[in-house]
Design an enzyme around this catalytic site. Structure first.
Site, PDB file in Angstrom:
ATOM      1  N   GLY A 163       6.794 -66.622 -11.518  1.00  0.00           N
ATOM      2  CA  GLY A 163       6.852 -67.119 -12.885  1.00  0.00           C
ATOM      3  C   GLY A 163       7.396 -66.252 -13.988  1.00  0.00           C
ATOM      4  O   GLY A 163       8.582 -66.279 -14.315  1.00  0.00           O
ATOM      5  N   THR A 164       6.509 -65.457 -14.622  1.00  0.00           N
ATOM      6  CA  THR A 164       6.900 -64.687 -15.799  1.00  0.00           C
ATOM      7  C   THR A 164       7.958 -63.643 -15.472  1.00  0.00           C
ATOM      8  O   THR A 164       8.909 -63.442 -16.249  1.00  0.00           O
ATOM      9  CB  THR A 164       5.663 -64.000 -16.411  1.00  0.00           C
ATOM     10  OG1 THR A 164       4.662 -64.983 -16.673  1.00  0.00           O
ATOM     11  CG2 THR A 164       6.020 -63.298 -17.699  1.00  0.00           C
ATOM     12  N   THR A 165       7.813 -62.987 -14.336  1.00  0.00           N
ATOM     13  CA  THR A 165       8.813 -61.994 -13.940  1.00  0.00           C
ATOM     14  C   THR A 165      10.185 -62.650 -13.844  1.00  0.00           C
ATOM     15  O   THR A 165      11.189 -62.107 -14.324  1.00  0.00           O
ATOM     16  CB  THR A 165       8.434 -61.355 -12.591  1.00  0.00           C
ATOM     17  OG1 THR A 165       7.135 -60.782 -12.684  1.00  0.00           O
ATOM     18  CG2 THR A 165       9.440 -60.279 -12.196  1.00  0.00           C
ATOM     19  N   SER A 172       3.774 -68.701 -10.992  1.00  0.00           N
ATOM     20  CA  SER A 172       3.198 -67.373 -11.145  1.00  0.00           C
ATOM     21  C   SER A 172       2.375 -67.050  -9.900  1.00  0.00           C
ATOM     22  O   SER A 172       1.971 -67.954  -9.157  1.00  0.00           O
ATOM     23  CB  SER A 172       2.315 -67.310 -12.389  1.00  0.00           C
ATOM     24  OG  SER A 172       1.153 -68.113 -12.204  1.00  0.00           O
ATOM     25  N   GLY A 173       2.120 -65.771  -9.691  1.00  0.00           N
ATOM     26  CA  GLY A 173       1.360 -65.378  -8.510  1.00  0.00           C
ATOM     27  C   GLY A 173       0.016 -66.066  -8.397  1.00  0.00           C
ATOM     28  O   GLY A 173      -0.293 -66.696  -7.369  1.00  0.00           O
ATOM     29  N   HIS A 215      -6.813 -61.446  -7.634  1.00  0.00           N
ATOM     30  CA  HIS A 215      -5.431 -61.631  -7.204  1.00  0.00           C
ATOM     31  C   HIS A 215      -5.170 -61.066  -5.815  1.00  0.00           C
ATOM     32  O   HIS A 215      -4.075 -61.210  -5.288  1.00  0.00           O
ATOM     33  CB  HIS A 215      -4.474 -60.970  -8.205  1.00  0.00           C
ATOM     34  CG  HIS A 215      -4.539 -61.560  -9.585  1.00  0.00           C
ATOM     35  ND1 HIS A 215      -4.857 -62.885  -9.808  1.00  0.00           N
ATOM     36  CD2 HIS A 215      -4.340 -61.008 -10.802  1.00  0.00           C
ATOM     37  CE1 HIS A 215      -4.836 -63.109 -11.119  1.00  0.00           C
ATOM     38  NE2 HIS A 215      -4.537 -61.992 -11.733  1.00  0.00           N
ATOM     39  N   ASP A 261       3.282 -66.472  -4.975  1.00  0.00           N
ATOM     40  CA  ASP A 261       3.333 -65.601  -3.800  1.00  0.00           C
ATOM     41  C   ASP A 261       3.334 -66.427  -2.520  1.00  0.00           C
ATOM     42  O   ASP A 261       4.017 -66.082  -1.546  1.00  0.00           O
ATOM     43  CB  ASP A 261       2.146 -64.634  -3.789  1.00  0.00           C
ATOM     44  CG  ASP A 261       2.210 -63.632  -4.932  1.00  0.00           C
ATOM     45  OD1 ASP A 261       3.321 -63.219  -5.281  1.00  0.00           O
ATOM     46  OD2 ASP A 261       1.150 -63.266  -5.467  1.00  0.00           O
ATOM     47  N   LYS A 311       5.596 -55.100 -14.792  1.00  0.00           N
ATOM     48  CA  LYS A 311       6.755 -55.921 -15.152  1.00  0.00           C
ATOM     49  C   LYS A 311       7.812 -55.111 -15.913  1.00  0.00           C
ATOM     50  O   LYS A 311       9.013 -55.296 -15.719  1.00  0.00           O
ATOM     51  CB  LYS A 311       6.317 -57.146 -15.956  1.00  0.00           C
ATOM     52  CG  LYS A 311       5.516 -58.156 -15.141  1.00  0.00           C
ATOM     53  CD  LYS A 311       5.286 -59.441 -15.911  1.00  0.00           C
ATOM     54  CE  LYS A 311       4.272 -60.346 -15.214  1.00  0.00           C
ATOM     55  NZ  LYS A 311       4.558 -60.619 -13.813  1.00  0.00           N
TER      56      LYS A 311
END
Length: 289
Positions: free
Chosen positions: A190-192, A217-218, A250, A223, A166
């Site tokens: 999300g966070t990105t 978020s992924g 993940h 994704d 990130k």
């Protein structure tokens, strides 16, 4: 420059298969760049049978995949310096439903490209885009047939980064903020996405507008949401800064997005490392000048 080349069976079955579409679009560029193509056996045989790259001495035949051809490409991405065998990246045109694309050597080829910051190109669009990037870096005149890959104002860009990557994504976005702002739309997980929006607001982007549209978020499905955009041809380019050491839980999320990209092979470009992204964006600046 040396590049590995392989294509799943679907992509060289007919005269209009993906491998041949790429070659027809990029043969002139391949010759201009004098690329050495280290080509796995069945892919090489298909090119020869089609009469493409005729007389080109840079086309090298490797063993069939079942005889270790793809494994040899993995070793050459890592580098066999004492033998003068080091690849600068790999084109592997993947059929998303071909089980050989998840064989250990196929997964390792992608992983080593990511680790070593080399292009791993799995779609016709990515391979065409990369040839144009290298042509521009070589000082050649832009190819009008590649203009669509540089029509940023009509494209959606996905910006995705694993936790360990990130900081590099934020640094990349900060360095190239004006250029990335030219895209018609940006999306992120999300966070990105939140961090990218905070960066944009700090750079004067209107506080009441998101610079990127945030998905989940992924691990929570982001994704998959972006994969749906890709499948609907509403996202043309993805910068996916992958951590090759990411936890295995993940992996399914990563593969889902990658399968979506390879499903629309002529439409979607995917870049998987900061080093390759920097080379792409440098070519964009140069081409626009």
């Amino acid at each position: 420059m040396h590049l590995g080349l392989a294509a799943n069976r679907l992509h060289h079955l007919s005269e209009d298969a993906a491998l041949f579409r790429w070659l027809r679009a990029c043969e002139a560029g391949i010759r201009e760049l004098r690329l050495d193509l280290h080509t796995v056996g069945r892919t090489y045989d298909a090119i020869a049978a089609a009469g493409m790259l005729s007389g080109y001495t840079g086309l090298r035949r490797y063993p069939y995949g079942r005889e270790g051809g793809l494994m040899k490409l993995v070793a050459e991405v890592v580098g066999l310096d004492g033998e003068g065998r080091t690849l600068d990246g790999a084109i592997y045109l993947i059929d998303p439903v071909d089980p050989s694309s998840i064989f250990p050597e196929a997964v390792a080829l992608k992983r080593q490209c990511v680790i070593h910051g080399k292009p791993f190109l799995t779609t016709v669009a990515s391979a065409r885009d990369w040839i144009e990037v290298e042509r521009v870096h070589a000082g050649l005149a832009p190819d009008p047939a590649a203009d669509r890959f540089h029509a940023l104002e009509s494209q959606t860009l996905a910006l995705i980064a694993h936790d360990a990557m990130k900081a590099q994504m934020l640094a990349f976005a900060a360095e190239h903020f004006e250029l990335l702002s030219r895209f018609a739309r940006r999306v992120a997980t999300g966070t990105t996405g939140q961090r990218l929006n905070e960066l944009a607001w700090s750079r004067g982007w209107p506080q009441d507008r998101a610079w990127v549209h945030r998905y989940q978020s992924g691990p929570m499905g982001g994704d998959a949401q972006i994969a749906d955009l890709v499948l609907e041809r509403r996202c043309q380019r993805a910068l996916f800064f992958e951590d090759p050491h990411v936890a295995r839980q993940h992996e399914a999320d990563i593969q889902l997005l990658e399968r979506a990209v390879t499903t629309v092979t002529d439409e979607a470009v995917c870049i998987t490392s900061p080093a390759v992204a920097q080379r792409w964006v440098a070519a964009v600046y140069q081409r626009r000048r």
